[in-house]
Design a protein around this motif. Sequence first.
Motif, PDB file in Angstrom:
ATOM      1  N   ALA A 100      -6.602  49.897  40.421  1.00 36.18           N
ATOM      2  CA  ALA A 100      -5.185  50.013  40.078  1.00 36.18           C
ATOM      3  C   ALA A 100      -5.025  51.288  39.256  1.00 36.18           C
ATOM      4  CB  ALA A 100      -4.724  48.799  39.273  1.00 36.18           C
ATOM      5  N   PHE A 101      -3.901  51.994  39.460  1.00 39.64           N
ATOM      6  CA  PHE A 101      -3.687  53.236  38.722  1.00 39.64           C
ATOM      7  C   PHE A 101      -2.203  53.568  38.684  1.00 39.64           C
ATOM      8  CE2 PHE A 101      -4.160  54.344  43.137  1.00 39.64           C
ATOM      9  CZ  PHE A 101      -3.264  55.373  43.372  1.00 39.64           C
ATOM     10  N   LEU A 102      -1.835  54.471  37.780  1.00 47.48           N
ATOM     11  CA  LEU A 102      -0.464  54.947  37.687  1.00 47.48           C
ATOM     12  C   LEU A 102      -0.360  56.306  38.368  1.00 47.48           C
ATOM     13  CD1 LEU A 102       0.655  54.172  34.030  1.00 47.48           C
ATOM     14  CD2 LEU A 102       1.197  52.914  36.110  1.00 47.48           C
ATOM     15  N   ARG A 103       0.709  56.494  39.112  1.00 49.99           N
ATOM     16  CA  ARG A 103       1.039  57.787  39.704  1.00 49.99           C
ATOM     17  C   ARG A 103       2.292  58.268  38.977  1.00 49.99           C
ATOM     18  NH1 ARG A 103       1.086  57.787  45.897  1.00 49.99           N
ATOM     19  NH2 ARG A 103      -1.140  58.123  45.559  1.00 49.99           N
ATOM     20  N   ALA A 104       2.145  59.314  38.171  1.00 47.48           N
ATOM     21  CA  ALA A 104       3.225  59.777  37.297  1.00 47.48           C
ATOM     22  C   ALA A 104       4.387  60.356  38.087  1.00 47.48           C
ATOM     23  CB  ALA A 104       2.702  60.798  36.312  1.00 47.48           C
ATOM     24  N   SER A 136       4.763  55.110  38.997  1.00 46.36           N
ATOM     25  CA  SER A 136       4.539  53.995  39.909  1.00 46.36           C
ATOM     26  C   SER A 136       3.170  53.385  39.650  1.00 46.36           C
ATOM     27  CB  SER A 136       4.597  54.481  41.360  1.00 46.36           C
ATOM     28  OG  SER A 136       5.858  55.023  41.654  1.00 46.36           O
ATOM     29  N   LEU A 137       3.072  52.077  39.869  1.00 46.68           N
ATOM     30  CA  LEU A 137       1.791  51.379  39.797  1.00 46.68           C
ATOM     31  C   LEU A 137       1.323  51.146  41.224  1.00 46.68           C
ATOM     32  CD1 LEU A 137      -0.491  49.690  38.518  1.00 46.68           C
ATOM     33  CD2 LEU A 137       1.120  47.773  38.418  1.00 46.68           C
ATOM     34  N   LEU A 138       0.117  51.584  41.531  1.00 45.28           N
ATOM     35  CA  LEU A 138      -0.450  51.427  42.866  1.00 45.28           C
ATOM     36  C   LEU A 138      -1.843  50.831  42.774  1.00 45.28           C
ATOM     37  CD1 LEU A 138       1.150  54.426  42.822  1.00 45.28           C
ATOM     38  CD2 LEU A 138       0.589  54.244  45.220  1.00 45.28           C
ATOM     39  N   THR A 139      -2.305  50.315  43.899  1.00 46.40           N
ATOM     40  CA  THR A 139      -3.715  49.963  44.037  1.00 46.40           C
ATOM     41  C   THR A 139      -4.255  50.722  45.242  1.00 46.40           C
ATOM     42  OG1 THR A 139      -3.274  48.027  45.442  1.00 46.40           O
ATOM     43  CG2 THR A 139      -3.430  47.640  43.064  1.00 46.40           C
ATOM     44  N   ILE A 140      -5.544  50.968  45.227  1.00 47.23           N
ATOM     45  CA  ILE A 140      -6.201  51.607  46.362  1.00 47.23           C
ATOM     46  C   ILE A 140      -7.458  50.820  46.695  1.00 47.23           C
ATOM     47  CG2 ILE A 140      -7.466  53.271  44.918  1.00 47.23           C
ATOM     48  CD1 ILE A 140      -7.072  55.287  47.286  1.00 47.23           C
ATOM     49  N   VAL A 182     -12.873  51.100  49.816  1.00 50.44           N
ATOM     50  CA  VAL A 182     -13.551  51.390  51.085  1.00 50.44           C
ATOM     51  C   VAL A 182     -12.618  52.082  52.074  1.00 50.44           C
ATOM     52  CG1 VAL A 182     -14.708  50.362  53.088  1.00 50.44           C
ATOM     53  CG2 VAL A 182     -15.204  49.514  50.790  1.00 50.44           C
ATOM     54  N   THR A 183     -11.434  51.524  52.285  1.00 50.72           N
ATOM     55  CA  THR A 183     -10.529  52.053  53.317  1.00 50.72           C
ATOM     56  C   THR A 183      -9.608  53.149  52.805  1.00 50.72           C
ATOM     57  OG1 THR A 183      -8.755  50.463  52.890  1.00 50.72           O
ATOM     58  CG2 THR A 183     -10.500  49.786  54.436  1.00 50.72           C
ATOM     59  N   ARG A 184      -9.471  53.265  51.483  1.00 49.24           N
ATOM     60  CA  ARG A 184      -8.571  54.227  50.827  1.00 49.24           C
ATOM     61  C   ARG A 184      -7.095  53.919  51.100  1.00 49.24           C
ATOM     62  NH1 ARG A 184     -13.165  55.240  48.852  1.00 49.24           N
ATOM     63  NH2 ARG A 184     -13.817  57.359  48.375  1.00 49.24           N
ATOM     64  N   THR A 185      -6.807  52.691  51.489  1.00 50.06           N
ATOM     65  CA  THR A 185      -5.433  52.250  51.716  1.00 50.06           C
ATOM     66  C   THR A 185      -4.770  51.973  50.370  1.00 50.06           C
ATOM     67  OG1 THR A 185      -6.110  51.222  53.781  1.00 50.06           O
ATOM     68  CG2 THR A 185      -3.992  50.532  52.871  1.00 50.06           C
ATOM     69  N   THR A 186      -3.590  52.581  50.158  1.00 55.48           N
ATOM     70  CA  THR A 186      -2.875  52.341  48.910  1.00 55.48           C
ATOM     71  C   THR A 186      -1.757  51.324  49.129  1.00 55.48           C
ATOM     72  OG1 THR A 186      -1.363  54.193  49.297  1.00 55.48           O
ATOM     73  CG2 THR A 186      -3.332  54.642  47.972  1.00 55.48           C
ATOM     74  N   LYS A 187      -1.434  50.616  48.051  1.00 57.34           N
ATOM     75  CA  LYS A 187      -0.321  49.663  48.056  1.00 57.34           C
ATOM     76  C   LYS A 187       0.480  49.908  46.781  1.00 57.34           C
ATOM     77  CE  LYS A 187      -0.770  45.486  49.543  1.00 57.34           C
ATOM     78  NZ  LYS A 187       0.156  45.493  50.647  1.00 57.34           N
TER      79      LYS A 187
END
Length: 127
Positions: A33-37, A46-50, A53-58
């Motif tokens: 989980a990480f923030l994208r400023a 925004s708060l996202l997860t990646i 393995v697949t590098r798919t973000t949500k």
Amino acid sequence: FVLHLSDGSLEQVTSTPAIETRPRWSPADDRIAFLRATDPATTIGSLLTIDYVTRTTKTIVAGGSQQYAFASPSNGLCWSPGSTNLLTLVGGRNKPLDLYQFPAAGGSGVNVTSGINLFPLAPCWGW
């Protein structure tokens, strides 16, 4: 980036021009989980997860002028022990920061502070 301690190599996980901060591994070690400023001068966005393995973000919280996720060095985001939920602070224009719980799979969040404008120093589940 991920630093591999076994050989000291760096692996780039994301490749966007945005500032991405406050990474947190899930307890299952499969997602970050990480923030994208949205504003380079702050730690809001925004708060996202990646998926590692697949590098798919949500996108969990879509940051913008009306709503944003927030984290600072002392209060960031936190995974639930089973990696099913995330806690983060969410605010917006004319809306104070409140603590929310979001399903890691995506969906609506639940205001944990019930509008009392609690500003926790380090929101997280007990282990």
